[in-house]
Motif scaffolding. Structure first.
Motif, PDB file in Angstrom:
ATOM      1  N   ASP A   1      53.978  39.176  -7.688  1.00 53.86           N
ATOM      2  CA  ASP A   1      53.915  38.264  -8.831  1.00 53.86           C
ATOM      3  C   ASP A   1      53.649  36.835  -8.385  1.00 53.86           C
ATOM      4  O   ASP A   1      53.757  36.494  -7.215  1.00 53.86           O
ATOM      5  CB  ASP A   1      55.228  38.276  -9.620  1.00 53.86           C
ATOM      6  N   GLU A   2      53.338  36.002  -9.374  1.00 55.89           N
ATOM      7  CA  GLU A   2      53.217  34.566  -9.156  1.00 55.89           C
ATOM      8  C   GLU A   2      53.975  33.865 -10.272  1.00 55.89           C
ATOM      9  O   GLU A   2      53.809  34.201 -11.438  1.00 55.89           O
ATOM     10  CB  GLU A   2      51.757  34.131  -9.156  1.00 55.89           C
ATOM     11  N   TYR A   3      54.838  32.899  -9.907  1.00 59.99           N
ATOM     12  CA  TYR A   3      55.674  32.194 -10.871  1.00 59.99           C
ATOM     13  C   TYR A   3      55.333  30.714 -10.845  1.00 59.99           C
ATOM     14  O   TYR A   3      55.481  30.053  -9.824  1.00 59.99           O
ATOM     15  CB  TYR A   3      57.160  32.362 -10.515  1.00 59.99           C
ATOM     16  N   MET A   4      54.868  30.178 -11.987  1.00 57.47           N
ATOM     17  CA  MET A   4      54.615  28.740 -12.085  1.00 57.47           C
ATOM     18  C   MET A   4      55.957  28.027 -12.202  1.00 57.47           C
ATOM     19  O   MET A   4      56.803  28.412 -12.999  1.00 57.47           O
ATOM     20  CB  MET A   4      53.754  28.419 -13.295  1.00 57.47           C
ATOM     21  N   VAL A   5      56.137  26.987 -11.388  1.00 55.45           N
ATOM     22  CA  VAL A   5      57.412  26.273 -11.419  1.00 55.45           C
ATOM     23  C   VAL A   5      57.272  24.815 -11.850  1.00 55.45           C
ATOM     24  O   VAL A   5      58.272  24.166 -12.122  1.00 55.45           O
ATOM     25  CB  VAL A   5      58.152  26.347 -10.058  1.00 55.45           C
ATOM     26  N   GLY A   6      56.047  24.296 -11.927  1.00 59.60           N
ATOM     27  CA  GLY A   6      55.878  22.922 -12.381  1.00 59.60           C
ATOM     28  C   GLY A   6      54.529  22.358 -12.006  1.00 59.60           C
ATOM     29  O   GLY A   6      53.637  23.081 -11.554  1.00 59.60           O
ATOM     30  N   VAL A   7      54.385  21.067 -12.191  1.00 60.44           N
ATOM     31  CA  VAL A   7      53.183  20.340 -11.790  1.00 60.44           C
ATOM     32  C   VAL A   7      53.625  19.117 -10.997  1.00 60.44           C
ATOM     33  O   VAL A   7      54.726  18.604 -11.190  1.00 60.44           O
ATOM     34  CB  VAL A   7      52.325  19.914 -13.004  1.00 60.44           C
ATOM     35  N   THR A   8      52.774  18.669 -10.095  1.00 61.15           N
ATOM     36  CA  THR A   8      53.123  17.499  -9.301  1.00 61.15           C
ATOM     37  C   THR A   8      51.886  16.665  -8.997  1.00 61.15           C
ATOM     38  O   THR A   8      50.767  17.169  -9.026  1.00 61.15           O
ATOM     39  CB  THR A   8      53.835  17.899  -7.985  1.00 61.15           C
ATOM     40  N   CYS A   9      52.130  15.417  -8.713  1.00 57.54           N
ATOM     41  CA  CYS A   9      51.056  14.523  -8.296  1.00 57.54           C
ATOM     42  C   CYS A   9      50.935  14.588  -6.768  1.00 57.54           C
ATOM     43  O   CYS A   9      51.774  15.173  -6.092  1.00 57.54           O
ATOM     44  CB  CYS A   9      51.351  13.091  -8.758  1.00 57.54           C
TER      45      CYS A   9
ATOM     46  N   GLY B   1      68.865  30.844  -2.519  1.00 59.40           N
ATOM     47  CA  GLY B   1      68.751  31.983  -3.434  1.00 59.40           C
ATOM     48  C   GLY B   1      68.639  31.585  -4.899  1.00 59.40           C
ATOM     49  O   GLY B   1      68.851  32.405  -5.788  1.00 59.40           O
ATOM     50  N   LYS B   2      68.291  30.339  -5.161  1.00 57.35           N
ATOM     51  CA  LYS B   2      68.182  29.841  -6.535  1.00 57.35           C
ATOM     52  C   LYS B   2      66.762  29.914  -7.083  1.00 57.35           C
ATOM     53  O   LYS B   2      66.533  29.605  -8.240  1.00 57.35           O
ATOM     54  CB  LYS B   2      68.685  28.397  -6.607  1.00 57.35           C
ATOM     55  N   MET B   3      65.816  30.318  -6.231  1.00 53.14           N
ATOM     56  CA  MET B   3      64.421  30.432  -6.644  1.00 53.14           C
ATOM     57  C   MET B   3      63.822  31.634  -5.924  1.00 53.14           C
ATOM     58  O   MET B   3      64.262  31.994  -4.834  1.00 53.14           O
ATOM     59  CB  MET B   3      63.666  29.153  -6.284  1.00 53.14           C
ATOM     60  N   HIS B   4      62.807  32.240  -6.551  1.00 54.21           N
ATOM     61  CA  HIS B   4      62.156  33.408  -5.969  1.00 54.21           C
ATOM     62  C   HIS B   4      61.653  33.116  -4.562  1.00 54.21           C
ATOM     63  O   HIS B   4      61.169  32.030  -4.283  1.00 54.21           O
ATOM     64  CB  HIS B   4      60.956  33.829  -6.827  1.00 54.21           C
ATOM     65  N   ASP B   5      61.760  34.128  -3.684  1.00 54.64           N
ATOM     66  CA  ASP B   5      61.153  34.012  -2.361  1.00 54.64           C
ATOM     67  C   ASP B   5      59.650  34.172  -2.497  1.00 54.64           C
ATOM     68  O   ASP B   5      59.162  34.852  -3.390  1.00 54.64           O
ATOM     69  CB  ASP B   5      61.694  35.103  -1.429  1.00 54.64           C
ATOM     70  N   GLY B   6      58.915  33.556  -1.610  1.00 54.64           N
ATOM     71  CA  GLY B   6      57.462  33.664  -1.609  1.00 54.64           C
ATOM     72  C   GLY B   6      56.833  32.383  -1.098  1.00 54.64           C
ATOM     73  O   GLY B   6      57.510  31.405  -0.797  1.00 54.64           O
ATOM     74  N   LYS B   7      55.521  32.420  -1.010  1.00 63.09           N
ATOM     75  CA  LYS B   7      54.757  31.275  -0.532  1.00 63.09           C
ATOM     76  C   LYS B   7      54.609  30.249  -1.650  1.00 63.09           C
ATOM     77  O   LYS B   7      54.318  30.597  -2.789  1.00 63.09           O
ATOM     78  CB  LYS B   7      53.377  31.753  -0.083  1.00 63.09           C
ATOM     79  N   ILE B   8      54.790  28.988  -1.312  1.00 59.34           N
ATOM     80  CA  ILE B   8      54.604  27.904  -2.272  1.00 59.34           C
ATOM     81  C   ILE B   8      53.104  27.600  -2.346  1.00 59.34           C
ATOM     82  O   ILE B   8      52.456  27.387  -1.328  1.00 59.34           O
ATOM     83  CB  ILE B   8      55.383  26.651  -1.849  1.00 59.34           C
TER      84      ILE B   8
END
Length: 93
Positions: free
Chosen positions: A30-38, A56-63
């Motif tokens: 899966d892919e989870y959108m977490v926000g937008v940044t400058c 452990g507060k956010m999904h594991d995976g590549k940012i």
């Protein structure tokens, strides 16, 4: 639709910069959108997500930082003012 400002808040103040990247976590399935940044806050967001993943507060995976791109469709009409904040010449980092 995306927010018109970076998702980062520093010292209680919302960043006023337009978003340059969509931030997501890419896992094997899966892919989870977490926000937008400058561009200015890209490194800070990456570090914070890494900390949240270790706790452990956010999904594991590549940012993933995907550049924001302007698109047009037949059902969404915009004028030139809608695209002023998007820098189409920005190189990928």
């Amino acid at each position: 639709m995306l927010p018109d400002k970076c998702s980062v808040t520093e010292e209680g103040k919302q960043c006023v910069n337009p978003p340059h990247f969509i931030v997501s976590i890419v896992s094997s399935s899966d892919e989870y959108m977490v926000g937008v940044t400058c561009q200015k806050h890209k490194h800070i967001v990456s570090g914070k997500i890494g900390i949240l993943q270790k706790e452990g507060k956010m999904h594991d995976g590549k940012i993933s930082f995907e550049p924001v791109k302007a698109i047009g469709t037949d059902c969404v009409h915009g004028d030139t003012d809608d695209f002023v904040q998007i820098d189409m010449n920005r190189s990928k980092n």
